[in-house]
Design an enzyme around this catalytic site. Structure first.
Site, PDB file in Angstrom:
ATOM      1  N   ASP A  13      81.581 -32.650  62.180  1.00  0.00           N
ATOM      2  CA  ASP A  13      80.739 -32.762  61.003  1.00  0.00           C
ATOM      3  C   ASP A  13      79.501 -33.540  61.442  1.00  0.00           C
ATOM      4  O   ASP A  13      79.553 -34.296  62.430  1.00  0.00           O
ATOM      5  CB  ASP A  13      81.504 -33.488  59.897  1.00  0.00           C
ATOM      6  CG  ASP A  13      80.643 -33.777  58.687  1.00  0.00           C
ATOM      7  OD1 ASP A  13      79.950 -32.855  58.217  1.00  0.00           O
ATOM      8  OD2 ASP A  13      80.644 -34.926  58.230  1.00  0.00           O
ATOM      9  N   ASP A  15      76.672 -35.467  59.247  1.00  0.00           N
ATOM     10  CA  ASP A  15      76.413 -36.739  58.572  1.00  0.00           C
ATOM     11  C   ASP A  15      77.684 -37.575  58.484  1.00  0.00           C
ATOM     12  O   ASP A  15      78.698 -37.128  57.945  1.00  0.00           O
ATOM     13  CB  ASP A  15      75.890 -36.490  57.150  1.00  0.00           C
ATOM     14  CG  ASP A  15      74.614 -35.668  57.135  1.00  0.00           C
ATOM     15  OD1 ASP A  15      73.527 -36.252  57.107  1.00  0.00           O
ATOM     16  OD2 ASP A  15      74.717 -34.425  57.167  1.00  0.00           O
ATOM     17  N   ASP A 172      84.434 -36.889  58.223  1.00  0.00           N
ATOM     18  CA  ASP A 172      84.670 -38.134  57.477  1.00  0.00           C
ATOM     19  C   ASP A 172      84.893 -37.889  55.987  1.00  0.00           C
ATOM     20  O   ASP A 172      84.902 -38.845  55.204  1.00  0.00           O
ATOM     21  CB  ASP A 172      83.492 -39.100  57.660  1.00  0.00           C
ATOM     22  CG  ASP A 172      82.219 -38.622  56.982  1.00  0.00           C
ATOM     23  OD1 ASP A 172      81.933 -37.409  57.053  1.00  0.00           O
ATOM     24  OD2 ASP A 172      81.510 -39.448  56.384  1.00  0.00           O
TER      25      ASP A 172
END
Length: 222
Positions: A13, A15, A172
């Site tokens: 991922d 960001d 996250d």
């Protein structure tokens, strides 16, 4: 969980996992709020924790009582300001460089699967010097559906020329773990990312939960 001997690819991922983009996003938010003469009702720490939820999450955090029409106006302004600040303050998280170096030394293919649109994703990765390292860069508009749908995950696996089971996906947010599970990729929860106080990552079912990118090295058998 034991070592991951079959891992031949790593997908990230963007960001809150690969890159700390919160400083740029928050600066764009401040500029958008100023444009509409609105105060920010959240502190920077809280804004960072919701950065993975994108422009809408940031605007709602800063102005939770704003009606839908004005929220969308501020959100669109944020995106326009973000074009001008994208990559100015963003940096890879501590330990990412070591993980990327390890992967390259051991011929582990690298890629990114993000819900960030390509007009932001590719300039950011290029500015940080990461584009040449990535065998696959999948953005929000690369496929018809975004994470947690399986389409972007399958496309990335195809571009890496690997089976999903050979690829660890690092993210996250809960949608990252769900997306990996849906396509049967080993999932790694990035504990260094943008986890909010109300998040319950222990319930997301990640295969691994790590506090630092370099912690993953102990689980990759090479």
């Amino acid at each position: 969980m034991p070592a991951l001997p079959q891992i031949n690819g790593l997908l990230f991922d963007l960001d809150g996992t690969l890159v700390d983009t919160a400083p740029d996003l928050i600066e764009a938010l401040y500029r958008a709020l100023s444009q509409f003469k609105l105060p920010c009702l959240a502190d920077e720490h809280y804004l960072t924790s919701v950065a993975s939820h994108g422009s809408l999450g940031l605007v709602k955090a800063a102005q939770p009582d704003l009606d839908a029409e004005h929220t969308e106006s501020v959100r669109l302004a944020l995106l326009e300001h973000y074009l001008s600040v994208n990559g100015d303050c963003a940096r890879v998280f501590d330990g990412i460089d070591l993980l990327l170096d390890f992967a390259l030394q051991h011929r582990i293919k690298l890629g990114v699967v993000t819900n960030k649109p390509a007009r932001f994703t590719r300039p950011l990765l290029t500015k940080l010097g990461l584009t040449p390292l990535m065998k696959s860069i999948i953005s929000a508009d690369s496929t018809l559906y975004r994470k947690p749908d399986i389409q972007p995950m399958r496309l990335a696996a195809s571009q890496l020329v690997l089976n999903p089971a050979e690829i660890a996906y690092l993210g996250d947010a809960e949608r990252d773990i769900i997306a990996a599970r849906n396509v049967q990729m080993p999932s790694v929860l990035a504990g260094w990312g943008y986890l909010a106080e109300h998040d319950t990552p222990e319930r997301w079912g990640a295969d691994l939960t790590l506090n630092s990118p370099t912690d993953l090295l102990a689980f990759i058998d090479r």
